[in-house]
Scaffold this active site. Structure first.
Site, short mmCIF file in Angstrom:
data_model
loop_
_atom_site.label_atom_id
_atom_site.label_comp_id
_atom_site.label_asym_id
_atom_site.label_seq_id
_atom_site.Cartn_x
_atom_site.Cartn_y
_atom_site.Cartn_z
CB CYS A 138 -0.96 -0.05 1.18
SG CYS A 138 -1.95 1.49 1.18
CB CYS A 141 -0.65 2.59 3.91
SG CYS A 141 -2.04 1.73 3.17
CG ASP A 142 3.12 1.05 4.44
OD1 ASP A 142 2.93 1.80 5.60
OD2 ASP A 142 2.89 0.24 4.02
#
Ligand code: NDP
Length: 314
Positions: A138, A141-142
């Site tokens: 992701c 997300c990261d």
């Protein structure tokens, strides 16, 4: 059935757009729906940023915010929203039996499956070992952790292109590792990545190993045309190669295709088991959009309502 077994008229498994839309319709039809939210409450949209193609939001909306709106709307009509994961089912007799978190057993007259899909992985040992230490599925997300660094992303679909563009804004350089000599993504997305100066597309390349002791330090690639090995120095390794439907617990009861997408009777959400309906990405390998998931969630609630009425249960 023991005295303490809870009986639910309409049980919804999963809390993405399909699950919450089913809940809104079921609650408004007085079916007293109960939702078990699953591992990722709110579903896949909680790990995206901007959603621009969901009708009704002319200026776009953040994925997590949109799912909060879905949840509030389902709650407004009295949906019982619970933490917990359905870990086992027995659809061999009526009422259907389901187990929550491997312990509590419940029974249900109608079951709406809205368990969605999860990211697929390459299957390398190093990918598993370094997951969370530079390996991620992701970018949204990261990606932030890799600001100013060099990263790679595997895949040639719309997701990979979208995530590569996202990463290119944060990172110094983004390698796209694509196993064919072309991208599968839509023309617009292809155009976008090809015109981003800090994205380098490595066509015909596959990942042999991700290198690094404790965190990602490099990736060893192989050119599948020439067999030449290439090492790229990177600190982040993103995987965007598609998704797998979250349907393992239904195996043996429901008809599925070879990947695990639940088969429904065309034009409906009915499965091969009476009283069990499938909606959203768990049953859709073609469209996989929030709006189509919401649409089939609505269909599932309507199909369940008709089923319960025919059975004299509602
Ligand atoms: P796709 O299935 O479309 O693409 C997967 C990509 O990963 C393909 O390039 C595939 O390669 C590659 N791949 C698969 N397995 C491996 C492997 N083991 N090793 C290396 N590469 C691999 O998945 P997406 O998640 O990209 O998209 C899913 C759906 O969602 C699509 O319909 C897409 O259009 C849609 N979508 C739409 C968006 C939008 O409109 N904004 C954004 C994101 C997704 P190959 O081509 O060789 O099979």
């Amino acid at each position: 059935m023991s005295e303490s077994t809870e009986h639910i008229k309409c049980l919804i498994i999963g809390s993405g757009p399909a699950g919450y839309t089913a809940a809104i319709y079921a609650a408004r039809a007085d079916m007293k729906p109960v939702i078990y939210q699953g591992l990722q409450p709110g579903g896949q949209l909680t790990i995206t940023t901007e959603v621009e193609n969901f009708p009704g939001y002319p200026d776009g909306v953040q994925g997590p915010e949109m799912m909060e709106d879905f949840k509030k709307q389902a709650e407004r009509f009295g949906t019982d929203i619970r933490w917990g994961l359905v870990t086992k089912v027995d659809f061999s007799s009526l009422p259907h039996k389901l187990w929550i978190d491997d312990s509590k057993m419940i029974t249900a007259d109608a079951v709406i499956i809205a368990t969605g899909a999860s990211a697929k992985w390459l299957g390398l040992e190093s990918e598993q070992r370094l997951n969370g230490f530079g390996v991620s599925a992701c970018a949204v997300c990261d990606g932030y952790f890799f600001r100013g660094q060099e990263v790679a992303i595997v895949g040639g679909g719309d997701t990979a292109c979208e995530e590569a563009s996202y990463l290119a804004k944060l990172c110094k350089k983004v390698y796209m590792i694509v196993r064919k000599d072309e991208l599968r993504a839509s023309k617009a997305m292809q155009h976008r990545v090809m015109n981003t100066p800090n994205i380098e597309i490595l066509f015909n390349h596959e990942t042999k190993e991700i290198l690094g002791e404790k965190t990602v330090e490099a990736a060893l690639l192989i050119n599948n045309k020439t067999n030449e090995e290439v090492k790229i120095n990177i600190t982040g390794f993103f995987v965007a190669i598609g998704h797998k439907p979250n349907t393992d617990i239904f195996k043996g009861f429901l008809e599925m295709d070879d990947v695990g997408y639940i088969k429904t009777i065309p034009g409906s959400t009915k499965t091969n088991v009476e009283g069990v309906f499938a909606s959203g990405d768990a049953a859709d390998k073609v469209y996989r959009q929030a709006v189509t998931a919401a649409g089939t969630g609505c269909m599932a609630a309507l199909d369940a309502e008709r089923y319960l009425a025919e059975k004299g249960l509602h």
